[in-house]
Design an enzyme around this catalytic site. Structure first.
Site, PDB file in Angstrom:
ATOM      1  N   SER A   1      -3.706   1.736   6.613  1.00  0.00           N
ATOM      2  CA  SER A   1      -4.202   2.886   5.849  1.00  0.00           C
ATOM      3  C   SER A   1      -3.244   3.211   4.706  1.00  0.00           C
ATOM      4  O   SER A   1      -2.088   2.827   4.724  1.00  0.00           O
ATOM      5  CB  SER A   1      -4.291   4.105   6.759  1.00  0.00           C
ATOM      6  OG  SER A   1      -4.875   3.754   7.974  1.00  0.00           O
ATOM      7  N   GLY A   2      -3.760   3.980   3.762  1.00  0.00           N
ATOM      8  CA  GLY A   2      -2.919   4.437   2.658  1.00  0.00           C
ATOM      9  C   GLY A   2      -3.372   3.859   1.330  1.00  0.00           C
ATOM     10  O   GLY A   2      -4.294   3.050   1.265  1.00  0.00           O
TER      11      GLY A   2
ATOM     12  N   THR B   1      -1.723   1.894  -0.759  1.00  0.00           N
ATOM     13  CA  THR B   1      -1.329   0.509  -1.054  1.00  0.00           C
ATOM     14  C   THR B   1      -2.338  -0.476  -0.467  1.00  0.00           C
ATOM     15  O   THR B   1      -2.580  -1.551  -1.038  1.00  0.00           O
ATOM     16  CB  THR B   1       0.079   0.227  -0.464  1.00  0.00           C
ATOM     17  OG1 THR B   1       0.958   1.256  -0.889  1.00  0.00           O
ATOM     18  CG2 THR B   1       0.611  -1.115  -0.902  1.00  0.00           C
TER      19      THR B   1
ATOM     20  N   GLY C   1       2.605   7.052   8.859  1.00  0.00           N
ATOM     21  CA  GLY C   1       1.834   8.199   9.310  1.00  0.00           C
ATOM     22  C   GLY C   1       1.687   9.283   8.267  1.00  0.00           C
ATOM     23  O   GLY C   1       1.175  10.353   8.560  1.00  0.00           O
TER      24      GLY C   1
ATOM     25  N   GLU D   1      -2.896   3.021  13.770  1.00  0.00           N
ATOM     26  CA  GLU D   1      -2.087   1.972  13.123  1.00  0.00           C
ATOM     27  C   GLU D   1      -1.177   1.290  14.140  1.00  0.00           C
ATOM     28  O   GLU D   1      -0.997   0.067  14.113  1.00  0.00           O
ATOM     29  CB  GLU D   1      -1.238   2.581  12.005  1.00  0.00           C
ATOM     30  CG  GLU D   1      -2.038   2.970  10.782  1.00  0.00           C
ATOM     31  CD  GLU D   1      -1.260   3.806   9.783  1.00  0.00           C
ATOM     32  OE1 GLU D   1      -1.793   4.035   8.698  1.00  0.00           O
ATOM     33  OE2 GLU D   1      -0.137   4.243  10.089  1.00  0.00           O
TER      34      GLU D   1
ATOM     35  N   LYS E   1       9.845   2.660  -1.432  1.00  0.00           N
ATOM     36  CA  LYS E   1       9.874   2.868   0.019  1.00  0.00           C
ATOM     37  C   LYS E   1      11.179   2.398   0.670  1.00  0.00           C
ATOM     38  O   LYS E   1      11.456   2.725   1.812  1.00  0.00           O
ATOM     39  CB  LYS E   1       8.703   2.133   0.680  1.00  0.00           C
ATOM     40  CG  LYS E   1       7.343   2.398   0.048  1.00  0.00           C
ATOM     41  CD  LYS E   1       6.922   3.839   0.216  1.00  0.00           C
ATOM     42  CE  LYS E   1       5.584   4.189  -0.400  1.00  0.00           C
ATOM     43  NZ  LYS E   1       4.439   3.595   0.194  1.00  0.00           N
TER      44      LYS E   1
HETATM   45  C1  5RP Z   1      -0.817   6.239   6.836  1.00  0.00           C
HETATM   46  C2  5RP Z   1       0.349   5.371   6.590  1.00  0.00           C
HETATM   47  C3  5RP Z   1       0.457   4.710   5.253  1.00  0.00           C
HETATM   48  O1  5RP Z   1       0.519   3.336   5.430  1.00  0.00           O
HETATM   49  C4  5RP Z   1       1.684   5.224   4.573  1.00  0.00           C
HETATM   50  O2  5RP Z   1       1.586   6.644   4.473  1.00  0.00           O
HETATM   51  C5  5RP Z   1       1.837   4.617   3.171  1.00  0.00           C
HETATM   52  O3  5RP Z   1       0.842   5.090   2.315  1.00  0.00           O
HETATM   53  P1  5RP Z   1       0.794   4.681   0.769  1.00  0.00           P
HETATM   54  O4  5RP Z   1       0.468   3.222   0.686  1.00  0.00           O
HETATM   55  O5  5RP Z   1      -0.299   5.569   0.201  1.00  0.00           O
HETATM   56  O6  5RP Z   1       2.127   5.024   0.169  1.00  0.00           O
HETATM   57  O7  5RP Z   1       1.202   5.189   7.415  1.00  0.00           O
HETATM   58  O8  5RP Z   1      -0.781   6.840   8.109  1.00  0.00           O
END
Ligand code: 5RP
Length: 240
Positions: free
Chosen positions: A33-34, A36, A113, A121, A139
């Protein structure tokens, strides 16, 4: 402008991850999720249909389910995935899982999360032979919780206050119940220096996990044992 740079970095990370870690003989792929992850799905959708025709994609929430459907890739729920496979002791159900992260330390431990999907996940990650964390330059941190405000924890609703008190006993400065916006919550800070007898990522995850009422923790441990060396070589895969 800065936003464009970040989006380009996410896309580049996704393309790199898919190119290096999605093998043509894989059949079951986890999709995290997210923001990316949409580039992971975009990259897979752009591959030749001959390469992806035998693949099925397992989402970690409604966002990734919609991404998979919009990209017209075959969707499989976790429930169906398990029911479809005959029981083999110790089996891993998915060949690989791609997912994002909120922070990643040098040992490849992650906080996840931010989008509140870490329960599912984590399930998809532990069911996968390989976990590919797709993360851009923002990150990477020297220690978890360098910039991220806390570790998301999923809690049984009837035990919220009990868990909150237990987290304070573990050293959390301000655990609170998250309501609403992703990315702004999470109830515990890791204490800074393991050499002074404070928590390591593993011990913190274990202690939080032992609290009754905690359903899942947004801490994903990096590779250990022989896998850790392999990981350093190939730069991407890690078990959870
Ligand atoms: C969601 C997650 C996502 O993978 C994490 O927050 C990264 O998100 P993004 O790709 O928008 O930075 O753990 O529960």
């Amino acid at each position: 402008m800065a936003g464009d740079l970040v989006e380009s970095a996410k896309r580049a990370a996704a393309q790199h991850a898919v190119r290096d870690h999605l093998k043509p003989d894989y059949t079951h792929i986890g999709i995290g999720s997210g923001s990316t992850i949409k580039y992971v799905v975009e990259t897979i959708a752009a591959m030749s249909k001959d390469t992806t025709s035998k693949m099925k994609f397992v989402p970690t929430g409604s966002q990734s389910r919609d991404l998979i459907l919009d990209a017209k890739l075959p969707l499989l729920t976790i429930e169906t995935l398990v029911l479809e496979k005959e029981y083999v002791p110790g089996q891993q159900y998915l060949d690989v899982c791609f997912d994002g992260a909120d922070e990643v330390d040098p040992e490849l431990n992650c906080i996840k999360g931010g989008g509140a999907c870490h329960f599912q996940e984590k399930i998809v990650a532990v069911m996968s032979k390989r976990f590919i964390c797709v993360a851009d330059y923002r990150k990477k941190v020297p220690n978890l919780l360098t910039g991220w405000p806390g570790i998301p924890i999923e809690v049984h609703p009837s035990l919220t206050e009990y868990v909150r008190r237990k987290l304070i006993e573990l050293g959390s400065r301000k655990p609170y119940v998250r309501s609403g916006l992703p990315g702004k919550a999470g109830p515990i800070r890791e204490r800074e220096d393991p050499s002074k007898g404070l928590y390591t990522v593993e011990s913190l995850a274990r202690r939080i996990g032992e609290i009754k009422g905690v359903l899942e923790i947004g801490l994903f441990s990096g590779p250990t044992g022989p896998e850790a060396k392999d990981h350093q070589k190939d730069g991407g895969e890690k078990p959870v």
